[in-house]
Design a protein around this motif. Structure first.
Motif, mmCIF file in Angstrom:
data_model
loop_
_atom_site.group_PDB
_atom_site.id
_atom_site.type_symbol
_atom_site.label_atom_id
_atom_site.label_comp_id
_atom_site.label_asym_id
_atom_site.label_seq_id
_atom_site.Cartn_x
_atom_site.Cartn_y
_atom_site.Cartn_z
ATOM 1 N N HIS A 1 0.871 -1.176 0.000
ATOM 2 C CA HIS A 1 0.000 0.000 0.000
ATOM 3 C C HIS A 1 0.910 1.229 0.000
ATOM 4 N N PRO A 2 0.648 2.207 -0.881
ATOM 5 C CA PRO A 2 -0.379 2.192 -1.928
ATOM 6 C C PRO A 2 0.015 1.267 -3.068
ATOM 7 N N PHE A 3 -0.984 0.905 -3.848
ATOM 8 C CA PHE A 3 -0.757 0.020 -4.987
ATOM 9 C C PHE A 3 -1.020 0.781 -6.281
ATOM 10 N N PRO A 4 -0.197 0.589 -7.306
ATOM 11 C CA PRO A 4 1.034 -0.202 -7.306
ATOM 12 C C PRO A 4 2.169 0.568 -6.642
ATOM 13 N N PRO A 5 3.085 -0.132 -5.997
ATOM 14 C CA PRO A 5 4.184 0.572 -5.334
ATOM 15 C C PRO A 5 5.196 1.100 -6.345
ATOM 16 N N LYS A 6 5.870 2.155 -5.986
ATOM 17 C CA LYS A 6 6.962 2.677 -6.806
ATOM 18 C C LYS A 6 8.181 1.770 -6.660
ATOM 19 N N LEU A 7 9.008 1.778 -7.670
ATOM 20 C CA LEU A 7 10.220 0.966 -7.635
ATOM 21 C C LEU A 7 11.082 1.316 -6.425
ATOM 22 N N ALA A 8 11.157 2.605 -6.117
ATOM 23 C CA ALA A 8 11.972 3.038 -4.977
ATOM 24 C C ALA A 8 11.442 2.470 -3.662
ATOM 25 N N GLN A 9 10.129 2.381 -3.524
ATOM 26 C CA GLN A 9 9.520 1.833 -2.306
ATOM 27 C C GLN A 9 9.901 0.371 -2.124
#
Length: 356
Positions: free
Chosen positions: A252-260
């Motif tokens: 969460h949140p979806f979709p996650p960022k690559l950095a997350q």
């Protein structure tokens, strides 16, 4: 010297355990929903016995849960909530076993499915059998919580399987008795011995032949086969791409960022991309795979309209979602939903009686 959690394979932890822990936090007046979101977990995705949460996120959630609740005995509390069906195929296999000894052998063999990096060693000690738990790696803050949940949970499991407390059993724990244990001592039906040389639960050998009240030979065979296949998949799917997908599935949140995702896995964005390329995968393809699975679930199992589904999947609008879904499947979301509902309706129709 044991490896650290960051150096070992991350096989994840079953999401359902964090869901149960979140329910405990709610009863302790902790805002469990907000806590899950802060860790980057989607509360609605944790009620599955199949999905797994990355070890780093599970560890962070447990650590924050103990701090915010002020309750270091959460592992013991969780053990009381562990109903056998919540353990997935392993729980069903255990429930349908012929006797307690067979059930405990299954726990020993397939424990990786529910608690990776924990192994069980059995040995006889006079007229008793000792089931010693050994952790392959240093799990940090997660380790004491998991050992509490497992050791006290095995006593709970024995009660569920036999229909009554296991007589003459005991729990052994390495190290000094923690201060919080006094509050739980009267609730635990067996002796607990701290300052032991091992973390273990001990049952009298004679009780291992005791019949299981839910025994079902056919169900036992099918669920054991399912455990074997699940274990094969889990150990084979231990590559980096599977770790990334596991984070995406529960984010969460979806979709996650690559950095997350990179931050969750303790790697740089560049390293994440490189390691996926080595496995001939890409971050976007993994996101799209999870999106497609979620889309199918929402179309088939909910009454959400296309705009609501698009929003849940991170699309700007229903049109973008529709185009993507048709590209993946060859049919529109509405057509997919109608076909699934028609198939379900047909399968639920009573069979016409044969006529002479």
């Amino acid at each position: 010297m044991r490896a650290s959690a960051s150096q070992a394979q991350d096989l994840g932890l079953p999401a359902i355990y964090l869901h149960l822990l979140a329910e405990l936090l709610h009863n302790l007046n902790v805002d469990e929903h907000a806590l899950l979101l802060r860790v980057g977990l989607d509360p609605s995705r944790l009620q599955s016995t199949e999905l797994r949460v990355s070890q780093s996120q599970a560890s962070e959630f447990v650590t924050r849960a103990i701090i915010e609740s002020g309750e270091p005995g959460l592992g013991i509390m969780l053990a009381r909530e562990m109903k056998l069906p919540l353990h997935g195929a392993l729980g069903i296999a255990v429930m349908s076993s012929e006797n307690l000894g067979e059930a405990l052998d299954l726990v020993s063999r397939y424990l990786t499915l529910r608690a990776p990096h924990i192994r069980v060693h059995q040995h006889r000690e006079g007229d008793r059998v000792v089931f010693r738990l050994v952790c392959d790696i240093d799990l940090g803050p997660l380790q004491g919580f998991i050992l509490d949940a497992m050791l006290f949970g095995c006593i709970t499991m024995g009660n569920q399987l036999l229909g009554s407390p296991v007589r003459d059993a005991e729990i052994r724990r390495v190290g000094a008795e923690p201060g919080y244990f006094q509050r739980f001592r009267q609730q635990i039906p067996v002796p607990v011995r701290y300052e032991s040389r091992e973390d273990a639960f001990v049952f009298p050998a004679a009780i291992l032949d005791a019949p299981i009240q839910f025994s079902d030979e056919a169900l036992a065979a099918s669920s054991r086969a399912e455990c074997e296949e699940s274990l094969r998949q889990l150990t084979e799917d231990a590559g980096f791409g599977c770790r990334v997908r596991r984070v995406i599935e529960t984010s969460h949140p979806f979709p996650p960022k690559l950095a997350q995702v990179a931050n969750t896995l303790f790697v740089s964005e560049r390293t994440l991309k490189r390691r996926l390329q080595e496995e001939e995968r890409s971050f976007q393809h993994l996101v799209d795979d999870v999106r497609l699975e979620r889309a199918g679930e929402l179309l088939e199992n909910t009454s959400m309209n296309l705009s609501q589904i698009a929003d849940a999947l991170g699309y700007a609008d229903a049109a973008n979602f529709t185009r993507a879904f048709k590209r993946w499947t060859g049919v529109s979301p509405s057509q997919f939903r109608n076909e699934r509902r028609e198939a379900a309706a047909q399968s639920n129709q009573p069979q016409a009686s044969a006529t002479a």
